[in-house]
Scaffold this active site. Structure first.
Site, PDB file in Angstrom:
ATOM      1  N   CYS A   1      -5.221   8.159   8.896  1.00  0.00           N
ATOM      2  CA  CYS A   1      -5.384   7.648  10.258  1.00  0.00           C
ATOM      3  C   CYS A   1      -5.136   8.733  11.286  1.00  0.00           C
ATOM      4  CB  CYS A   1      -4.409   6.501  10.507  1.00  0.00           C
ATOM      5  SG  CYS A   1      -4.924   4.981   9.722  1.00  0.00           S
TER       6      CYS A   1
ATOM      7  N   ASP B   1       3.707   0.272  12.364  1.00  0.00           N
ATOM      8  CA  ASP B   1       2.422  -0.199  11.828  1.00  0.00           C
ATOM      9  C   ASP B   1       2.102  -1.623  12.275  1.00  0.00           C
ATOM     10  OD1 ASP B   1       2.071   2.228  10.627  1.00  0.00           O
ATOM     11  OD2 ASP B   1       2.807   1.591   8.661  1.00  0.00           O
TER      12      ASP B   1
ATOM     13  N   LYS C   1       0.827  -1.212   0.000  1.00  0.00           N
ATOM     14  CA  LYS C   1       0.000   0.000   0.000  1.00  0.00           C
ATOM     15  C   LYS C   1       0.864   1.266   0.000  1.00  0.00           C
ATOM     16  CE  LYS C   1      -1.786   1.748   3.993  1.00  0.00           C
ATOM     17  NZ  LYS C   1      -1.648   3.192   4.268  1.00  0.00           N
ATOM     18  N   ASN C   2       1.805   1.322   0.931  1.00  0.00           N
ATOM     19  CA  ASN C   2       2.523   2.581   1.090  1.00  0.00           C
ATOM     20  C   ASN C   2       3.503   2.858  -0.049  1.00  0.00           C
ATOM     21  OD1 ASN C   2       0.994   3.168   3.283  1.00  0.00           O
ATOM     22  ND2 ASN C   2       2.519   2.551   4.798  1.00  0.00           N
TER      23      ASN C   2
ATOM     24  N   ARG D   1      -9.064   0.213   4.017  1.00  0.00           N
ATOM     25  CA  ARG D   1      -8.119   1.151   3.394  1.00  0.00           C
ATOM     26  C   ARG D   1      -6.829   0.449   3.014  1.00  0.00           C
ATOM     27  NH1 ARG D   1      -6.509   5.192   7.267  1.00  0.00           N
ATOM     28  NH2 ARG D   1      -4.876   5.227   5.722  1.00  0.00           N
TER      29      ARG D   1
HETATM   30  C1  EPZ Z   1       4.138   6.653   6.746  1.00  0.00           C
HETATM   31  O1  EPZ Z   1       3.451   7.779   7.263  1.00  0.00           O
HETATM   32  C2  EPZ Z   1       3.106   5.572   6.587  1.00  0.00           C
HETATM   33  N1  EPZ Z   1       2.073   6.043   5.674  1.00  0.00           N
HETATM   34  C3  EPZ Z   1       2.503   5.210   7.939  1.00  0.00           C
HETATM   35  O2  EPZ Z   1       1.659   4.111   7.753  1.00  0.00           O
HETATM   36  C4  EPZ Z   1       3.624   4.813   8.897  1.00  0.00           C
HETATM   37  O3  EPZ Z   1       3.097   4.632  10.196  1.00  0.00           O
HETATM   38  C5  EPZ Z   1       4.705   5.875   8.953  1.00  0.00           C
HETATM   39  O4  EPZ Z   1       5.167   6.190   7.618  1.00  0.00           O
HETATM   40  C6  EPZ Z   1       5.912   5.468   9.775  1.00  0.00           C
HETATM   41  O5  EPZ Z   1       6.464   4.286   9.242  1.00  0.00           O
HETATM   42  C7  EPZ Z   1       2.295   6.055   4.380  1.00  0.00           C
HETATM   43  O6  EPZ Z   1       3.344   5.658   3.874  1.00  0.00           O
HETATM   44  C8  EPZ Z   1       1.177   6.527   3.520  1.00  0.00           C
HETATM   45  P1  EPZ Z   1       6.436   9.777   8.823  1.00  0.00           P
HETATM   46  P2  EPZ Z   1       4.134   9.207   7.276  1.00  0.00           P
HETATM   47  O7  EPZ Z   1       6.492  11.080   8.119  1.00  0.00           O
HETATM   48  O8  EPZ Z   1       4.985   9.336   6.068  1.00  0.00           O
HETATM   49  C9  EPZ Z   1       7.093  12.828  12.481  1.00  0.00           C
HETATM   50  C10 EPZ Z   1      -0.364   2.982   7.620  1.00  0.00           C
HETATM   51  O9  EPZ Z   1      -1.093   2.482   8.497  1.00  0.00           O
HETATM   52  N2  EPZ Z   1       7.094  13.874  11.445  1.00  0.00           N
HETATM   53  O10 EPZ Z   1       7.536   8.794   8.608  1.00  0.00           O
HETATM   54  O11 EPZ Z   1       3.063  10.209   7.481  1.00  0.00           O
HETATM   55  C11 EPZ Z   1       5.706  12.225  12.676  1.00  0.00           C
HETATM   56  O12 EPZ Z   1       4.944  13.006  13.562  1.00  0.00           O
HETATM   57  C12 EPZ Z   1       0.237   4.323   7.840  1.00  0.00           C
HETATM   58  O13 EPZ Z   1      -0.132   2.404   6.562  1.00  0.00           O
HETATM   59  C13 EPZ Z   1       7.438  15.156  11.786  1.00  0.00           C
HETATM   60  O14 EPZ Z   1       7.730  15.460  12.952  1.00  0.00           O
HETATM   61  O15 EPZ Z   1       5.046   9.088   8.557  1.00  0.00           O
HETATM   62  C14 EPZ Z   1       6.052  10.861  13.215  1.00  0.00           C
HETATM   63  O16 EPZ Z   1       6.305  10.960  14.595  1.00  0.00           O
HETATM   64  C15 EPZ Z   1      -0.192   4.906   9.147  1.00  0.00           C
HETATM   65  N3  EPZ Z   1       7.433  16.117  10.813  1.00  0.00           N
HETATM   66  C16 EPZ Z   1       7.383  10.513  12.516  1.00  0.00           C
HETATM   67  O17 EPZ Z   1       7.889  11.756  12.028  1.00  0.00           O
HETATM   68  C17 EPZ Z   1       7.124  15.839   9.519  1.00  0.00           C
HETATM   69  O18 EPZ Z   1       7.156  16.752   8.672  1.00  0.00           O
HETATM   70  C18 EPZ Z   1       7.261   9.561  11.320  1.00  0.00           C
HETATM   71  O19 EPZ Z   1       6.318  10.073  10.379  1.00  0.00           O
HETATM   72  C19 EPZ Z   1       6.788  14.527   9.170  1.00  0.00           C
HETATM   73  C20 EPZ Z   1       6.766  13.559  10.153  1.00  0.00           C
END
Ligand code: EPZ
Length: 423
Positions: free
Chosen positions: A122, A310, A27-28, A402
């Site tokens: 989510c 996840d 998916k991702n 989803r």
């Molecule tokens: C991706 O989300 C995945 N989604 C998520 O999976 C997954 O949980 C996550 O990566 C971590 O592996 C998709 O790929 C569509 P991040 P993403 O930016 O990219 C902080 C699922 O169930 N952060 O790596 O949104 C954030 O708050 C979904 O399939 C900042 O501080 O995650 C978090 O603590 C849910 N500033 C950490 O980084 C930013 O600008 C990781 O977030 C961006 C993120």
């Protein structure tokens, strides 16, 4: 596009899962590769695309922007973004999924401008985009948040250097999308290393991009003027594979999970071995076999190659079946234990303190009515229900839809007693 909030899964637990299950495309990776096609003014065929709601939404978004999108079969899609004619994404559908933020990088990479509503998806706490913004600014783009949308002005876009303060999957991919056609060289440091980052880079490279280092924490991109079309297959979904590994272990079953890349699952495999679960790896399959009591463990979620956030809810569901006290620490998201109150309705004994959950395992779970609070929490709930005595109704399964292709069929084939109803 409406969510059927009445649909639920009715699961009667207590059956050990046995047999084989085939894993779908990731998916991702798919939700990033599909918007990446915006950068290509030519036809691309993307194979092994999971037929799930998030993918349908992102395909609809591309159509609404003017791309030609054609499903060749359930898992193959042809996209020609030559006709895509706007850099403004519609609020109504774009806000339905988190990955709509990839439109910022893709539209800016194509048109030097993007207007995209804030991402949905989510809900487990604040999901900032400051690292995305830092990356765009490093590429000499201006970013403003106004009128309820994010505006990126990339008239002066060019390669630049960014050191991410936080390891972010989304920011790494987004800046990759913005940089592939930007003149000059972009270097991203402290980049995320998840398999789907490598997959997006492989997709773009196969269409003529010049991205080096994906899968390490330094990614170097040399801008190219144009990308060309082609055919590409999405990698298997490591989180879906992991979910079935947890379902097998939690029900003390024996399941062969096919079409996987075992290397992507090492964080899970190593924890399973510590717990006394038997794991046998083949070239593209993993067999998981669990019997009797397992060993309690402690685990912390981390960016790849650490244990994936996840799969934290599936891990907690498994640990409720293991005698003794296990500790799960969430190291990625601030607030990802809301679902624990649902597990407690089934008799789980879990104490949450901030980012730490202490699980007193070995108290048998019993069927109850529980809610799926987000996609992966929903998977955890399904696993708990598969282990519980009696019947569980898992509500709000639109979250699960989803991200899990044919979950009912796949679990039924493994011997689970699960059905979908909408009464
Ligand atoms: C991706 O989300 C995945 N989604 C998520 O999976 C997954 O949980 C996550 O990566 C971590 O592996 C998709 O790929 C569509 P991040 P993403 O930016 O990219 C902080 C699922 O169930 N952060 O790596 O949104 C954030 O708050 C979904 O399939 C900042 O501080 O995650 C978090 O603590 C849910 N500033 C950490 O980084 C930013 O600008 C990781 O977030 C961006 C993120």
């Amino acid at each position: 596009m409406g969510e059927n909030t009445l649909e639920k899964f009715v699961i009667t637990g207590g059956k050990a899962l046995c047999g084989t299950v085939d894993i779908s495309g990731a998916k991702n990776a798919a939700v990033a590769i599909i918007p990446a096609a915006i950068l290509i003014e030519d036809e691309c065929i993307i194979e092994n695309v999971p037929d799930i709601k998030d993918v349908r939404i992102i395909l609809d978004i591309l159509s609404s922007l003017g791309a030609k999108v054609e499903k060749l079969d359930a898992n193959t899609v042809k996209i020609d973004a030559t006709t895509l004619n706007t850099y403004v994404a519609e609020k109504e559908i774009a806000s339905k999924m988190r990955a709509s933020y990839y439109l910022l990088g893709a539209l800016c990479g194509r048109f030097k401008k993007a207007v995209v509503p804030p991402p949905g998806g989510c809900n487990f706490g604040i999901r900032p985009i400051d690292q995305h913004i830092k990356g765009f600014e490093a590429l000499s783009c201006k970013v403003e948040i106004k009128h309820g949308s994010i505006y990126v002005d990339g008239e002066q876009i060019k390669g630049g250097q960014v050191y991410f303060d936080v390891v972010s999957v989304g920011a790494t991919i987004n800046i990759m999308l913005a940089a592939v056609r930007a003149p000059g060289v972009t270097v991203m440091e402290n980049a995320a290393k998840e398999p789907h980052i490598v997959d997006v880079a492989n997709f773009l490279n196969s269409m003529g991009a010049n991205i080096k280092g994906a899968g390490t924490d330094v990614i170097k991109i040399t801008g190219v003027e144009k990308l060309h079309g082609g055919t590409y297959g999405v990698i298997p979904d490591q989180i879906e594979a992991g979910t079935y590994m947890f379902a097998a272990a939690a029900t003390r079953g024996d399941v062969t999970i096919r079409n996987v890349i075992p290397k992507h699952l090492e964080a899970i495999t190593s924890k399973f071995i510590e717990m006394g679960v038997e794991v046998a790896e083949g070239d593209d399959e993993i067999r998981v076999c669990a019997k009797g009591n397992l060993n309690k463990i402690n685990v912390k979620t981390l960016p790849y190659p650490g244990f994936p956030t996840d799969l934290q809810p599936p891990m907690v569901a498994l640990l409720t079946t293991v005698n003794g006290t296990s500790i799960v620490t969430e190291g990625v998201w601030d607030s990802r234990f809301q679902y624990v109150t649902e597990l407690e309705k089934m008799g789980a004994k879990i104490t949450v303190n901030g980012s730490v959950a202490v699980i007193e395992g070995g108290h048998p779970l019993t069927g109850a009515d529980v809610k799926s609070t987000d996609l992966r929490a929903g998977a955890g709930m399904v696993i708990a229900a598969l282990c519980a005595n009696g019947t569980t109704e898992v509500l709000n399964v639109y979250h699960i839809d989803r991200g899990y292709e044919n979950i009912i069929e796949k679990l039924t084939n493994l011997g689970a007693d699960i059905k979908r109803t909408d009464d």
